[in-house]
Design a protein around this motif. Sequence first.
Motif: not given
Length: 360
Positions: A158-164
């Motif tokens: 996971i590179i960006q856990p807060d992915f939008d």
Amino acid sequence: MQSAVWGPRVSTPVFSHVHCPVCTRSTHKRAYRLSHPAAASATPTVEPQSSPSISDNGVYIRRRAPEGIGSQGCGPVDFRVIQSDENKPRNILEEIVWYKAVEIEKMREKQPISRLSLMLKMAPPSRDFIGAIRAAQAKTGKPGLIAEVKKASPSKGIIQPDFDAVKIAKAYEEGGAACLSVLTDRKFFQGSFEYLQDIRNAGVTCPLLCKEFIVEAYQLFKARAYGADAVLLIAAVLPNNDLDYLAAAARKLGLQCLIEVHTVAELERVLQLKLDGCMLGINNRDLSTFKVDLHNNKVIMDSPAGQQVIDRDILIAGESGIFTPEDVAFVQSTGCGAILVGESLVKTGDPAAAVKTLLT
């Protein structure tokens, strides 16, 4: 369930030499199942399958397991085949490509190509992906940036856990990206074709590249139906006859292509193709080790093939290993007019600021 064990499997027949209505050629040698509507009903000639190798067609990645699948259920019996180590993927890209056959069949069951064809009729016009990069390059004097919307990768997790996806895409556009690359591979990158659709529907004006591991025309239809303006084709996976066919099919659908190479030999091979509506990309990741070496960009561009790219004014992007403005300047000095950057941008809390910093 009972098991029946067989010895090593012989070559499996595949469809080959069928009329191809997409690229209008009378015959077209296929190493995999054609997926556009008219071709699906064509009568094939069956030929033995041969595993691709670097020596015969320049392809490094095998399209499928050479000894076939290991087991197949049939009622109460589970048929298993004794297989060698050669039937295992040699690297992560090969594992991804082998799984695509499974993934595409699942997609085709949920969305047959007839449904995608209807979606195509309602899709907005495609935008000029290559033109947008050249315009940004002319305006800023820097390589045009293809910023990647990417949640995860096999090597980094996971590179960006807060992915939008939409939020990131809008931030990239605000920061000055010329185009966006959107990961659609679900299993290995946690991507989605729906991300493409959501970004397009959100009003993002940057042209979109569908970052998919394409091995079939079906994926081109799906990319265009979900809002893509361009698609990725990987030379390490696709021999020239397939690159030629898929690029022609993409043009018919209004898509441009980014054809990716990893070595001088791959670039030499790709330069033999008709490259109308195509740009090139140099991926600086070694497929055997998955290590990144930005110097690979210079090695390839310093070669006679790299000089030919410059002489023919073919737009080419540097990919992988680009994290700082100094990296951008280095890639630009080799002759690249574009860069594709993902990890270093998407992992930050402020993608717009990260884009601006990278392009300073």
